[in-house]
Motif scaffolding. Structure first.
Motif, PDB file in Angstrom:
ATOM      1  N   TYR A 241       0.832  -1.207   0.000  1.00 25.40           N
ATOM      2  CA  TYR A 241       0.000   0.000   0.000  1.00 25.40           C
ATOM      3  C   TYR A 241       0.865   1.255   0.000  1.00 25.40           C
ATOM      4  N   ASP A 242       0.514   2.208  -0.840  1.00 22.75           N
ATOM      5  CA  ASP A 242       1.257   3.464  -0.930  1.00 22.75           C
ATOM      6  C   ASP A 242       0.690   4.466   0.075  1.00 22.75           C
ATOM      7  N   LEU A 243       1.394   4.631   1.186  1.00 23.05           N
ATOM      8  CA  LEU A 243       0.953   5.568   2.218  1.00 23.05           C
ATOM      9  C   LEU A 243       1.272   7.010   1.860  1.00 23.05           C
ATOM     10  N   ASN A 244       1.958   7.238   0.767  1.00 23.38           N
ATOM     11  CA  ASN A 244       2.361   8.583   0.385  1.00 23.38           C
ATOM     12  C   ASN A 244       1.584   9.140  -0.793  1.00 23.38           C
ATOM     13  N   GLY A 245       0.426   8.549  -1.078  1.00 21.75           N
ATOM     14  CA  GLY A 245      -0.422   9.108  -2.119  1.00 21.75           C
ATOM     15  C   GLY A 245      -0.771  10.547  -1.792  1.00 21.75           C
ATOM     16  N   ASP A 246      -0.541  11.435  -2.747  1.00 23.62           N
ATOM     17  CA  ASP A 246      -0.621  12.866  -2.467  1.00 23.62           C
ATOM     18  C   ASP A 246      -1.946  13.308  -1.849  1.00 23.62           C
ATOM     19  N   GLU A 247      -3.056  12.943  -2.463  1.00 23.09           N
ATOM     20  CA  GLU A 247      -4.350  13.433  -1.993  1.00 23.09           C
ATOM     21  C   GLU A 247      -4.708  12.863  -0.628  1.00 23.09           C
ATOM     22  N   GLU A 248      -4.562  11.574  -0.494  1.00 24.24           N
ATOM     23  CA  GLU A 248      -4.888  10.918   0.776  1.00 24.24           C
ATOM     24  C   GLU A 248      -4.005  11.447   1.907  1.00 24.24           C
ATOM     25  N   LYS A 249      -2.710  11.564   1.657  1.00 26.89           N
ATOM     26  CA  LYS A 249      -1.778  12.060   2.673  1.00 26.89           C
ATOM     27  C   LYS A 249      -2.098  13.499   3.045  1.00 26.89           C
ATOM     28  N   LYS A 250      -2.420  14.323   2.054  1.00 23.82           N
ATOM     29  CA  LYS A 250      -2.759  15.729   2.305  1.00 23.82           C
ATOM     30  C   LYS A 250      -3.935  15.850   3.263  1.00 23.82           C
TER      31      LYS A 250
ATOM     32  N   VAL B  84      -6.650  16.718   8.730  1.00 26.39           N
ATOM     33  CA  VAL B  84      -7.432  16.324   9.907  1.00 26.39           C
ATOM     34  C   VAL B  84      -6.703  16.694  11.187  1.00 26.39           C
ATOM     35  N   ASP B  85      -5.416  16.324  11.278  1.00 31.61           N
ATOM     36  CA  ASP B  85      -4.649  16.556  12.505  1.00 31.61           C
ATOM     37  C   ASP B  85      -4.193  18.002  12.663  1.00 31.61           C
ATOM     38  N   GLN B  86      -3.998  18.697  11.563  1.00 36.37           N
ATOM     39  CA  GLN B  86      -3.450  20.042  11.630  1.00 36.37           C
ATOM     40  C   GLN B  86      -4.503  21.141  11.555  1.00 36.37           C
TER      41      GLN B  86
END
Length: 330
Positions: free
Chosen positions: A176-185, A190-192
């Motif tokens: 699984y690609d945890l660094n997908g731009d949209e999902e990671k953004k 959410v946290d920021q």
């Protein structure tokens, strides 16, 4: 910031008088408020009031913010090649990941704990719940990490909500690609951002602060006296703290900020059912998780009524489904 620090209460009585209220409001009270909310302790004389837990869960992770408020109160099994990443839409439920024991140490009303439960529920991973007492935290005395959520998977400890989710997902889908731009953004959003607008809203007025703490103390692991002290002491303190947070995060209108965040999320969907497309991805689960504790509070009801997020939220409720927690601990 993905956890809640301790809620310590020393002394036998609540003392809220004009001097105390002034001290809280002016930010002169020093360190620590109870782990009251989903979303810090401060001391008056020798009395410890509330603990950092709530500060952390509200996204108050910047040390300067804490100081400014006196310490008062976040693969597909068949990948064609190593260069191919799994798309969220292709992810099956947790068919291959079947650990014998998953235990979540949590506070029921904590938004970051709810991020983890939303993930576990969606992927049908059975787990046991240990509700941590926010005053003595005896349930996690065994751990060097003194925040929640904590997850143990067959004895392996995992901490920090986002890191817990990442590690569990990689166990299920190694490619699984945890660094997908949209999902990671949007997970970062959410946290920021999203968590920062929650506290000013749920403690916006005295009745709303009392409603929030009634929810928190009813569902949390509190003794009878702890529940009373936390409800009224915490509601009073967090009402004033929320004003500090409102100023700190340049929020002029609490509800406008909440509605704006909800609308920003809906715009990010770009007409899709979920950010992940036909199925929720990690960002969908993160937004849903942190909003779940406020859904039936006045702030959450208002958000659903006055923004377009209701359809997405209802569909997320349906897709996440019933909790996959199992009996055995409490």
């Amino acid at each position: 910031m993905r956890g809640v620090n301790r809620f310590t209460l020393l002394g036998k009585a609540i003392r809220i008088d004009s001097t105390t209220i002034s001290a809280i409001s002016s930010g002169t009270i020093r360190h620590r408020l109870p782990q009251f909310a989903p979303y810090g302790t401060f001391s008056i004389g020798n009395t410890q009031w509330l603990s950092h837990s709530l500060i952390d869960h509200l996204g108050i992770s910047n040390p300067s913010v804490v100081r400014s408020i006196g310490g008062v109160m976040y693969s597909s099994a068949a990948a064609a090649s190593l260069n191919q990443h799994v798309h969220p839409d292709e992810l099956p439920r947790a068919a291959e990941f079947k650990p014998k024991e998953v235990v979540l140490y949590q506070y029921e009303a904590c938004p970051f704990c709810n991020k983890v439960t939303a993930f576990l529920d969606y992927y049908n991973i059975p787990y046991q719940i240990v509700e941590v007492n926010p005053i003595n935290k005896k349930e996690i005395k065994w751990s060097n990490y003194k925040k929640v959520p904590i997850v143990t998977v067959e004895g392996e400890q995992m901490v920090d909500s986002s890191d817990i989710i990442d590690k569990l997902l990689i166990k299920m889908h190694p490619d699984y690609d945890l660094n997908g731009d949209e999902e990671k953004k949007w997970r970062g959003w959410v946290d920021q951002h999203l968590v920062h607008v929650l506290s000013p809203n749920i403690y916006r007025t005295v009745p709303e602060a009392l409603e929030s703490f009634d929810y928190i103390t009813t569902r949390g692991n509190f003794g009878f006296t702890e529940r009373l002290v936390s409800k009224y002491g915490g509601a009073a303190a967090m009402y004033f703290v929320s004003k500090k947070l409102k100023k700190r995060h340049n929020i002029t209108d609490e509800r406008a900020a909440l509605y704006g965040a909800a609308e920003q999320w809906v715009d990010a969907l770009k007409g899709r059912k979920f950010l992940g497309g036909s199925d929720p991805n990690l960002a969908d689960l993160a937004v849903f998780g942190v909003l779940r504790p406020i859904r039936h509070l006045k702030s959450g009801r208002d958000m659903i009524q006055h923004t377009r997020i209701g359809e997405w939220y209802s569909e997320m409720e349906r897709r996440v489904g019933q909790p996959s927690r199992i009996s055995g601990q409490s």
